[in-house]
Design an enzyme around this catalytic site. Structure first.
Site, mmCIF file in Angstrom:
data_model
loop_
_atom_site.group_PDB
_atom_site.id
_atom_site.type_symbol
_atom_site.label_atom_id
_atom_site.label_comp_id
_atom_site.label_asym_id
_atom_site.label_seq_id
_atom_site.Cartn_x
_atom_site.Cartn_y
_atom_site.Cartn_z
ATOM 1 C CB CYS A 116 -0.681 -0.283 1.068
ATOM 2 S SG CYS A 116 -1.742 -1.130 1.062
ATOM 3 C CG HIS A 256 -3.739 2.995 2.422
ATOM 4 N ND1 HIS A 256 -3.870 2.671 1.488
ATOM 5 C CD2 HIS A 256 -3.048 2.240 3.328
ATOM 6 C CE1 HIS A 256 -4.334 1.932 1.328
ATOM 7 N NE2 HIS A 256 -3.894 1.248 2.179
ATOM 8 C CG ASN A 286 -6.427 -1.815 1.117
ATOM 9 O OD1 ASN A 286 -5.991 -1.057 0.898
ATOM 10 N ND2 ASN A 286 -6.371 -1.722 3.042
HETATM 11 N N1 ACO Z 1 -17.947 -9.414 9.475
HETATM 12 C C1 ACO Z 1 -18.574 -9.508 10.459
HETATM 13 N N2 ACO Z 1 -17.737 -10.350 12.201
HETATM 14 C C2 ACO Z 1 -16.426 -10.413 11.270
HETATM 15 C C3 ACO Z 1 -15.570 -10.249 10.152
HETATM 16 C C4 ACO Z 1 -17.301 -9.515 9.199
HETATM 17 N N3 ACO Z 1 -16.356 -8.928 8.277
HETATM 18 N N4 ACO Z 1 -14.111 -10.261 9.646
HETATM 19 C C5 ACO Z 1 -14.602 -10.490 11.343
HETATM 20 N N5 ACO Z 1 -14.909 -10.968 12.228
HETATM 21 C C6 ACO Z 1 -15.272 -11.247 13.357
HETATM 22 C C7 ACO Z 1 -14.480 -11.837 14.222
HETATM 23 O O1 ACO Z 1 -14.952 -12.956 13.478
HETATM 24 C C8 ACO Z 1 -14.314 -11.924 15.714
HETATM 25 O O2 ACO Z 1 -15.044 -12.020 15.764
HETATM 26 P P1 ACO Z 1 -15.047 -13.289 17.575
HETATM 27 O O3 ACO Z 1 -15.542 -12.025 18.445
HETATM 28 O O4 ACO Z 1 -16.470 -13.833 17.707
HETATM 29 O O5 ACO Z 1 -13.822 -13.907 17.199
HETATM 30 C C9 ACO Z 1 -14.706 -10.645 15.126
HETATM 31 O O6 ACO Z 1 -15.513 -10.014 14.354
HETATM 32 C C10 ACO Z 1 -13.484 -8.780 16.005
HETATM 33 O O7 ACO Z 1 -12.989 -8.958 14.951
HETATM 34 P P2 ACO Z 1 -11.338 -8.423 15.460
HETATM 35 O O8 ACO Z 1 -10.703 -8.987 14.285
HETATM 36 O O9 ACO Z 1 -10.847 -8.269 16.814
HETATM 37 O O10 ACO Z 1 -12.384 -6.984 14.733
HETATM 38 P P3 ACO Z 1 -11.725 -5.422 14.398
HETATM 39 O O11 ACO Z 1 -11.804 -5.255 15.200
HETATM 40 O O12 ACO Z 1 -9.888 -5.194 15.238
HETATM 41 O O13 ACO Z 1 -11.497 -5.329 13.412
HETATM 42 C C11 ACO Z 1 -9.827 -5.466 11.175
HETATM 43 C C12 ACO Z 1 -11.393 -6.234 12.074
HETATM 44 C C13 ACO Z 1 -11.672 -4.095 10.403
HETATM 45 C C14 ACO Z 1 -10.038 -5.954 10.251
HETATM 46 C C15 ACO Z 1 -9.171 -4.283 12.178
HETATM 47 O O14 ACO Z 1 -8.580 -5.063 12.828
HETATM 48 C C16 ACO Z 1 -8.203 -3.762 11.215
HETATM 49 O O15 ACO Z 1 -8.624 -3.013 10.143
HETATM 50 N N6 ACO Z 1 -7.413 -3.625 10.563
HETATM 51 C C17 ACO Z 1 -6.235 -3.691 9.841
HETATM 52 C C18 ACO Z 1 -6.479 -4.183 8.425
HETATM 53 C C19 ACO Z 1 -6.178 -2.944 7.574
HETATM 54 O O16 ACO Z 1 -6.115 -1.782 7.296
HETATM 55 N N7 ACO Z 1 -5.121 -4.165 6.556
HETATM 56 C C20 ACO Z 1 -4.793 -3.470 5.308
HETATM 57 C C21 ACO Z 1 -3.649 -2.878 5.817
HETATM 58 S S1 ACO Z 1 -2.562 -2.709 4.356
HETATM 59 C C22 ACO Z 1 -2.370 -2.828 2.792
HETATM 60 O O17 ACO Z 1 -3.474 -2.098 3.388
HETATM 61 C C23 ACO Z 1 -1.969 -3.696 2.156
#
Ligand code: ACO
Length: 329
Positions: A116, A256, A286
């Site tokens: 990214c 980003h 993204n």
């Molecule tokens: N829909 C519903 N529930 C979901 C989903 C979804 N799409 N995805 C995950 N969950 C659930 C999980 O299974 C978990 O359930 P559980 O508590 O029963 O185990 C719950 O939601 C919480 O999951 P977390 O991973 O703790 O959720 P979080 O608040 O961390 O959000 C997210 C997840 C949005 C992916 C976040 O961690 C994030 O934004 N991380 C950075 C991602 C990113 O920016 N990636 C790209 C970066 S680099 C680049 O751009 C290539």
């Protein structure tokens, strides 16, 4: 404030595939909800490239628009840098396909792989080439077809990504005080396995990758989130130090577009008010390396950025990579 101006962005362009994928569409594919996606990411819609179009098609469309915007011909381009993690093939570089498609016969073309942060790595290289007199006009394209490498059964990743391309032409500054004020890039290779696609290289040959489901994005979301906020903060701090800018000098911050919460945290850390932060993650998701150039083009064409404004760009990505740039447009 004293700056040596070396290069400037002469034009920009984007290619956005017309087909859309909404949160409601995703509810039919995986166990998710519009509410969850909006609250955790800020995303509502992403765009998906047609089956018969390749990364280089999207990249070339954006490049031709940027050339038009810069009032320049393809023959005037001396360097093409394509930033992508979803190139047409493993080799040769997607930049070579773009060169052929747009007819940039006088250029040297190569890819940059910094996920990214790729566009800002490209901008750093372009500025260096131009400053060193190695190249006059450089075409940089951030382009991704990420929807082809997501695991459509993994709800924690498939909701996040979209396809797009954004291009910019960088050339020598005319000495009017406008241009690239500074760039910064950094990586931490200890974090490679937080966000990666194991298959597709030589480590896991195609048959192994297919059997073990390694041909898709693997992400440790919470850890990525944590490091992303730190990396974006580091990139922001460095660019302010390099250029001598203060938060008050910044007219527009283009972070980003990975996640609205990461964007908000970065703005808070930089002490830049929310009305000065460009956000379009809502409508594209993204798009990795395409995210910053698409946002820049939209900011320029919508009037969010006006001549003489100072724009700061900040990105992070898989690797881990991070980088930033400050520009007086
Ligand atoms: N829909 C519903 N529930 C979901 C989903 C979804 N799409 N995805 C995950 N969950 C659930 C999980 O299974 C978990 O359930 P559980 O508590 O029963 O185990 C719950 O939601 C919480 O999951 P977390 O991973 O703790 O959720 P979080 O608040 O961390 O959000 C997210 C997840 C949005 C992916 C976040 O961690 C994030 O934004 N991380 C950075 C991602 C990113 O920016 N990636 C790209 C970066 S680099 C680049 O751009 C290539």
């Amino acid at each position: 404030m004293q700056h040596d101006i070396h290069s400037k962005i002469l034009g920009s362009g984007v290619a956005i595939p017309p087909k859309t994928l909404t949160n409601a569409d995703l509810e039919k594919i995986v166990d998710t909800s519009d509410q969850w996606i909006r609250e955790r990411t800020g995303m509502v819609v992403r765009h998906v490239v047609d089956e018969n179009r390749q990364n280089s098609d999207l990249a070339s469309e954006a490049a031709l628009k940027a050339l038009d915007d810069a009032k320049m011909t393809a023959e005037e381009i001396e360097t093409i840098i394509v930033a992508t993690v979803t190139g047409d093939v493993t080799f040769p570089s997607t930049a070579c396909y773009v060169q052929s498609k747009i007819g940039a016969v006088n250029a040297a073309a190569f890819d940059v792989q910094a996920a990214c942060s790729g566009f800002l790595f490209g901008l750093n290289i372009a500025d260096s080439f131009i400053t060193a007199g190695k190249s006059k006009n450089v075409l940089i394209i951030g382009c991704e077809v990420l929807t082809r490498i997501v695991d459509w059964q993994d709800r924690s990743t498939c909701v996040l990504f979209g396809d797009a391309a954004g291009a910019a032409i960088v050339g020598p500054s005319s000495g009017d005080g406008r241009g690239i004020l500074g760039t910064f890039i950094k990586t931490d290779g200890r974090l490679t396995q937080l966000l990666w696609m194991p298959g597709g290289g030589t480590r896991y040959p195609a048959d192994v990758a297919l059997a073990e489901n390694l041909n898709s994005i693997k992400m440790r979301g919470q850890e990525v989130f944590k490091h992303a906020v730190t990396a974006m903060g580091d990139a922001a701090t460095h660019i302010m130090e390099i250029t001598g800018l203060t938060a008050d000098d910044v007219d527009l911050l283009i972070p980003h577009q990975a996640n609205k919460r990461i964007i908000d945290a970065t703005a808070r850390r930089m002490k830049v008010s929310p009305d000065k932060v460009f956000v379009n993650v809502t409508k594209y998701g993204n798009t990795s390396a395409a995210s910053i150039p698409v946002a820049f083009d939209e900011a320029m064409k919508s009037g969010a950025l006006k001549t003489g404004d100072i724009c700061v760009m900040v990105a992070f990505g898989g690797g881990f990579t991070w980088g930033s740039a400050a520009i007086r447009v």
